[in-house]
Design a protein around this motif. Structure first.
Motif, PDB file in Angstrom:
ATOM      1  N   UNK A 240      16.336  -8.125 -12.899  1.00 58.15           N
ATOM      2  CA  UNK A 240      16.912  -7.478 -14.017  1.00 58.15           C
ATOM      3  C   UNK A 240      17.062  -6.312 -12.113  1.00 58.15           C
ATOM      4  N   UNK A 241      16.792  -6.732 -11.012  1.00 54.33           N
ATOM      5  CA  UNK A 241      17.078  -5.532  -9.754  1.00 54.33           C
ATOM      6  C   UNK A 241      16.134  -3.862  -9.752  1.00 54.33           C
ATOM      7  N   UNK A 242      15.406  -4.174 -10.175  1.00 50.59           N
ATOM      8  CA  UNK A 242      14.468  -3.144 -10.530  1.00 50.59           C
ATOM      9  C   UNK A 242      14.125  -3.294  -8.943  1.00 50.59           C
ATOM     10  N   UNK A 243      13.851  -1.838  -8.391  1.00 47.54           N
ATOM     11  CA  UNK A 243      12.845  -1.623  -7.026  1.00 47.54           C
ATOM     12  C   UNK A 243      11.511  -1.583  -7.533  1.00 47.54           C
ATOM     13  N   UNK A 244      10.506  -2.079  -6.693  1.00 48.30           N
ATOM     14  CA  UNK A 244       9.060  -2.079  -6.617  1.00 48.30           C
ATOM     15  C   UNK A 244       8.885  -2.062  -5.691  1.00 48.30           C
ATOM     16  N   UNK A 245       7.706  -1.117  -5.556  1.00 45.17           N
ATOM     17  CA  UNK A 245       7.358  -0.173  -3.695  1.00 45.17           C
ATOM     18  C   UNK A 245       5.699  -1.135  -4.012  1.00 45.17           C
ATOM     19  N   UNK A 246       5.441  -1.061  -2.519  1.00 42.72           N
ATOM     20  CA  UNK A 246       3.342  -2.035  -2.447  1.00 42.72           C
ATOM     21  C   UNK A 246       3.139  -0.055  -1.246  1.00 42.72           C
ATOM     22  N   UNK A 247       1.887  -0.260  -1.400  1.00 37.49           N
ATOM     23  CA  UNK A 247       1.627   0.851  -0.524  1.00 37.49           C
ATOM     24  C   UNK A 247      -0.390   0.218  -0.513  1.00 37.49           C
ATOM     25  N   UNK A 248      -0.122   0.031   1.011  1.00 39.83           N
ATOM     26  CA  UNK A 248      -1.421   0.262   2.027  1.00 39.83           C
ATOM     27  C   UNK A 248      -2.713   0.860   1.647  1.00 39.83           C
ATOM     28  N   UNK A 249      -3.260   0.629   0.434  1.00 39.24           N
ATOM     29  CA  UNK A 249      -4.750   1.692   0.348  1.00 39.24           C
ATOM     30  C   UNK A 249      -5.171   1.803   0.888  1.00 39.24           C
ATOM     31  N   UNK A 250      -5.846   3.381   1.594  1.00 37.30           N
ATOM     32  CA  UNK A 250      -6.940   3.510   2.470  1.00 37.30           C
ATOM     33  C   UNK A 250      -8.280   3.647   2.034  1.00 37.30           C
ATOM     34  N   UNK A 251      -8.821   2.513   2.215  1.00 32.60           N
ATOM     35  CA  UNK A 251     -10.226   2.657   2.300  1.00 32.60           C
ATOM     36  C   UNK A 251     -10.879   1.626   1.680  1.00 32.60           C
ATOM     37  N   UNK A 252     -12.246   1.555   1.901  1.00 30.27           N
ATOM     38  CA  UNK A 252     -13.148   0.118   1.609  1.00 30.27           C
ATOM     39  C   UNK A 252     -12.928  -0.394   0.998  1.00 30.27           C
ATOM     40  N   UNK A 253     -12.319  -2.269  -0.049  1.00 26.91           N
ATOM     41  CA  UNK A 253     -12.404  -2.739  -0.769  1.00 26.91           C
ATOM     42  C   UNK A 253     -13.364  -4.401  -0.606  1.00 26.91           C
ATOM     43  N   UNK A 254     -13.680  -4.034  -2.107  1.00 29.62           N
ATOM     44  CA  UNK A 254     -14.877  -5.604  -2.288  1.00 29.62           C
ATOM     45  C   UNK A 254     -14.490  -5.942  -3.102  1.00 29.62           C
ATOM     46  N   UNK A 255     -14.322  -7.598  -2.488  1.00 29.26           N
ATOM     47  CA  UNK A 255     -14.347  -7.962  -4.328  1.00 29.26           C
ATOM     48  C   UNK A 255     -15.063  -8.585  -4.623  1.00 29.26           C
ATOM     49  N   UNK A 256     -15.994  -7.828  -6.252  1.00 31.62           N
ATOM     50  CA  UNK A 256     -16.727  -7.801  -6.423  1.00 31.62           C
ATOM     51  C   UNK A 256     -17.596  -8.931  -8.022  1.00 31.62           C
ATOM     52  N   UNK A 257     -15.573 -10.172  -7.820  1.00 29.42           N
ATOM     53  CA  UNK A 257     -15.637 -10.955  -8.549  1.00 29.42           C
ATOM     54  C   UNK A 257     -16.552 -11.992  -7.591  1.00 29.42           C
ATOM     55  N   UNK A 258     -16.621 -11.805  -6.885  1.00 32.67           N
ATOM     56  CA  UNK A 258     -17.271 -12.960  -6.025  1.00 32.67           C
ATOM     57  C   UNK A 258     -18.576 -13.388  -5.164  1.00 32.67           C
TER      58      UNK A 258
END
Ligand code: G1P
Length: 294
Positions: A240-258
């Motif tokens: 579809x030639x859409x534009x998508x952005x990604x942002x490195x999130x500032x903060x501490x991330x935890x994977x609680x599913x693990x």
């Protein structure tokens, strides 16, 4: 258009956390004394969201009960003069408008998001996955909403991960356009280390636009029989030639599913609590001294 609705997919079976998830939703696992999903809802509220749709599934009733008003409990706490507890419980029942819809079959994240189509009603919307808890000054999803407001295109939350763990995530390939911001060229869901175009991983926060729904409807299940949101986003860019952005999130991330991430976030959050910090620090210090006895 302002992003004011959020979708929280909470239909997954939580197989990485078995056996506890056999009879308890993974979203209800406690981080100190609040369930995981409470933190996710708080993050959305702090980012200005005023309407939340939770996609549930079989065996997820405990989530609805948690956010419901609890007249009996409130009455009991009032009678006993437990003012602090009463206030906390009242606040949970009045947090925000929360709506629920059930995913009929566990056909993956992409299929779960499709259940939000009617509710979202042609507006841009935020998606927050409960497996990722983000502790940050500015709410994780709020950081993405700011980018959306600037570019008016979908935004994905990302983080650099170790090359050993790329196979656990959706991975993006992108051109850096600003500090921490990429224009996404390609995405691949859970690639092998060899196939991964980078080590920049999707971390369970998205701002999407309603175009995603038609694309999800067209998406074919992957080899595990699941419809992947990552594949639909890739389609938006390539077909579809859409534009998508990604942002490195500032903060501490935890994977609680693990299991490890879950223990880690519990220790970290307890250390941030005035009522627990000293006791826990002493305990950990003492434990270190006793290490040899295990
Ligand atoms: C989902 C997404 C994946 C993303 C991950 C983040 O995978 O499909 O792209 O990297 O969440 O937590 P899941 O962990 O549900 O398998």
């Amino acid at each position: 258009m302002k992003v004011r609705k959020a979708v929280i997919p909470a239909a997954g079976l939580g197989t990485r956390m078995l056996p506890i998830t056999k009879s308890m939703p993974k979203e209800m696992l406690p981080i100190v004394d609040k369930p995981v999903i409470h933190y996710v809802v708080e993050e959305a509220i702090k980012a200005g969201i005023d309407d939340i749709l939770i996609i549930t599934g079989k065996g997820k009733r405990a989530i609805e009960n948690y956010f419901d008003k609890s007249f009996e409990l409130e009455f009991y706490l009032r009678e006993k003069g437990k003012e602090k507890e009463l206030q906390q419980i009242e606040e949970i029942g009045e947090m925000i408008d929360i709506y629920y819809v059930r995913q009929k079959k566990p056909l993956g994240l992409g299929d779960a998001i499709l259940y939000a189509e009617k509710h979202v009603n042609n507006e841009p919307f935020a998606v927050l996955l409960g497996d990722d808890i983000i502790i940050s000054k500015e709410p994780g999803i709020g950081q993405l909403i700011n980018i959306f407001d600037q570019f008016k295109s979908p935004v994905i939350g990302v983080e650099q991960v170790s090359w050993e763990s790329v196979e656990k995530y959706g991975i993006i390939d992108g051109n850096k356009v600003e500090k921490d911001i990429y224009q996404v060229r390609d995405l691949v869901e859970k690639p092998s280390r060899k196939q991964a175009p980078s080590n920049i991983a999707i971390i369970g926060r998205y701002v999407l636009t309603p175009e995603i729904f038609d694309t999800l409807k067209e998406s074919k299940p992957d080899k595990r029989g699941e419809i992947q949101l990552t594949d639909a986003l890739k389609y938006l860019i390539t077909n579809n030639q859409n534009t998508i952005y990604a942002k490195e999130i500032d903060g501490d991330r935890y994977d609680v599913g693990d299991k490890f991430g879950f223990i880690q976030v519990n220790i970290e959050m307890a250390l941030r609590r005035k009522d627990l910090r000293n006791k826990l620090e002493n305990y950990l210090r003492q434990y270190k001294l006793l290490e040899g006895s295990l």
